[in-house]
Design an enzyme around this catalytic site. Structure first.
Site, PDB file in Angstrom:
ATOM      1  N   SER A 120       0.809  -1.210   0.000  1.00 34.97           N
ATOM      2  CA  SER A 120       0.000   0.000   0.000  1.00 34.97           C
ATOM      3  C   SER A 120       0.842   1.260   0.000  1.00 34.97           C
ATOM      4  O   SER A 120       0.298   2.366  -0.072  1.00 34.97           O
ATOM      5  CB  SER A 120      -0.941   0.005   1.211  1.00 34.97           C
ATOM      6  OG  SER A 120      -0.213  -0.224   2.399  1.00 34.97           O
ATOM      7  N   HIS A 141      -2.463  -2.971  -5.936  1.00 36.79           N
ATOM      8  CA  HIS A 141      -2.948  -2.589  -4.612  1.00 36.79           C
ATOM      9  C   HIS A 141      -4.457  -2.729  -4.572  1.00 36.79           C
ATOM     10  O   HIS A 141      -5.198  -1.855  -5.018  1.00 36.79           O
ATOM     11  CB  HIS A 141      -2.508  -1.156  -4.298  1.00 36.79           C
ATOM     12  CG  HIS A 141      -2.965  -0.678  -2.957  1.00 36.79           C
ATOM     13  ND1 HIS A 141      -3.203   0.654  -2.686  1.00 36.79           N
ATOM     14  CD2 HIS A 141      -3.244  -1.352  -1.810  1.00 36.79           C
ATOM     15  CE1 HIS A 141      -3.594   0.772  -1.431  1.00 36.79           C
ATOM     16  NE2 HIS A 141      -3.632  -0.420  -0.883  1.00 36.79           N
ATOM     17  N   GLU A 153      -5.351  -0.284  -7.559  1.00 34.68           N
ATOM     18  CA  GLU A 153      -4.293   0.632  -7.988  1.00 34.68           C
ATOM     19  C   GLU A 153      -3.201  -0.194  -8.665  1.00 34.68           C
ATOM     20  O   GLU A 153      -2.636  -1.090  -8.046  1.00 34.68           O
ATOM     21  CB  GLU A 153      -3.687   1.349  -6.779  1.00 34.68           C
ATOM     22  CG  GLU A 153      -4.229   2.707  -6.495  1.00 34.68           C
ATOM     23  CD  GLU A 153      -3.420   3.434  -5.435  1.00 34.68           C
ATOM     24  OE1 GLU A 153      -3.151   4.624  -5.628  1.00 34.68           O
ATOM     25  OE2 GLU A 153      -3.080   2.830  -4.398  1.00 34.68           O
ATOM     26  N   ASN A 191      -3.283   6.060  -0.633  1.00 35.09           N
ATOM     27  CA  ASN A 191      -2.808   6.328   0.720  1.00 35.09           C
ATOM     28  C   ASN A 191      -2.120   7.674   0.867  1.00 35.09           C
ATOM     29  O   ASN A 191      -2.049   8.215   1.978  1.00 35.09           O
ATOM     30  CB  ASN A 191      -1.896   5.192   1.191  1.00 35.09           C
ATOM     31  CG  ASN A 191      -2.719   3.998   1.619  1.00 35.09           C
ATOM     32  OD1 ASN A 191      -3.699   4.136   2.328  1.00 35.09           O
ATOM     33  ND2 ASN A 191      -2.349   2.813   1.164  1.00 35.09           N
TER      34      ASN A 191
END
Length: 283
Positions: A120, A141, A153, A191
């Site tokens: 992540s 991800h 992702e 993130n």
């Protein structure tokens, strides 16, 4: 590029969700972890999540059985990745652990195998440098819970090839996901935006501006978030949030990503959220 057999390394929350999803969509899956106990827990979880899908009429009992039949368990990385088309690493968010895993995978998998990480925040470029096949290393991800959430992702490392990226984007679509291609910088997109928001919510609590319920209620009702940031942090894992913030703080060299002292203390105290039974809420 056809991909039929997938290895998933790590059978925790993300790993078992990734294995479940691939198996549900017809792929043979080798699920790999360090011992049989971890694999037993993972397969029990997958079975329960499949039962929920049957109860909601998303799957039939026959499809549940077929999904479970596509899962094969391994406690050896070497054996589990030897003859697969794609490896998805879903181990803990720890750089040294990931580098160790990817070195072993690169030494054991076919030359044509694509190597993906579900990290992540950790650099795909740095992971790729340990493999000797950087063009075939990419980030996938997934979001939690994997069988439900649509986003993946897709993170291109510095040397990830167009061919690898295209193959993984197309594969993600075959899983019913929406892949979004991003470049390899700390925290990627999800993130990099989410963790500072969570960290600011923790600072808001730490500084006594408002309580846990009040902070989450403001974000749910005022910003139409399905879950408040503190509750979301509990579900992600406060230790995971802390690790991601530290990766971003180090990667960007910026104090704006410095984790709130309250978050640091809670993790040191073992209050990591849902998985420990207590975080900002009790479970």
């Amino acid at each position: 590029m056809d991909m039929n057999t997938i290895a998933v390394i790590g059978s925790g929350t993300m790993g078992n969700g990734i294995a479940h999803t691939f198996a549900q969509y017809g792929y043979q899956v080798n699920l790999i972890d360090i011992n049989d106990e971890a694999l037993d827990r993972a397969l029990t979880t997958i079975g329960k999540n499949l039962d929920r899908q049957v109860a909601k009429a998303v799957l039939t009992e026959e499809q549940k059985a077929e999904t479970l039949a596509r899962l094969t368990r391994f406690t050896s990385i070497h054996d589990g990745v030897a003859d697969v088309d794609l490896v998805v690493e879903a181990a803990s968010e720890n750089l040294e652990l990931k580098l160790k895993i990817f070195r072993e995978v690169a030494a054991s998998a076919k030359a044509s195998t694509i190597l993906a990480s579900n990290t992540s925040s950790i650099s795909i470029t740095q992971i790729a440098a340990a493999t000797g096949r950087a063009d075939k290393v990419i980030g996938m991800h997934f979001m939690n819970p994997v069988p439900v959430m649509k986003l993946v992702e897709i993170i291109r490392g510095y040397s990830t090839s167009d061919e690898t990226t295209k193959a993984v984007m197309e594969l993600s679509e075959k899983l019913g996901k929406v892949p979004v291609e991003v470049n390899d910088y700390p925290g990627f997109v999800a993130n990099r935006i989410l963790m500072p928001m969570i960290n600011e919510a923790i600072y808001t609590l730490y500084e006594g501006v408002a309580g846990v319920n009040e902070i989450d209620t403001v974000m749910k009702l005022g910003m139409a978030h399905p879950m408040g940031p503190l509750q979301l942090a509990d579900f992600i894992g406060l230790d995971v949030c802390l690790a991601i913030l530290r990766v971003m703080q180090s990667g960007f060299g910026s104090a704006k990503y410095a984790p709130c002292p309250l978050l640091v203390n809670m993790v040191m105290a073992g209050k990591t959220g849902v998985k420990s039974g207590q975080g900002f809420y009790k479970y």
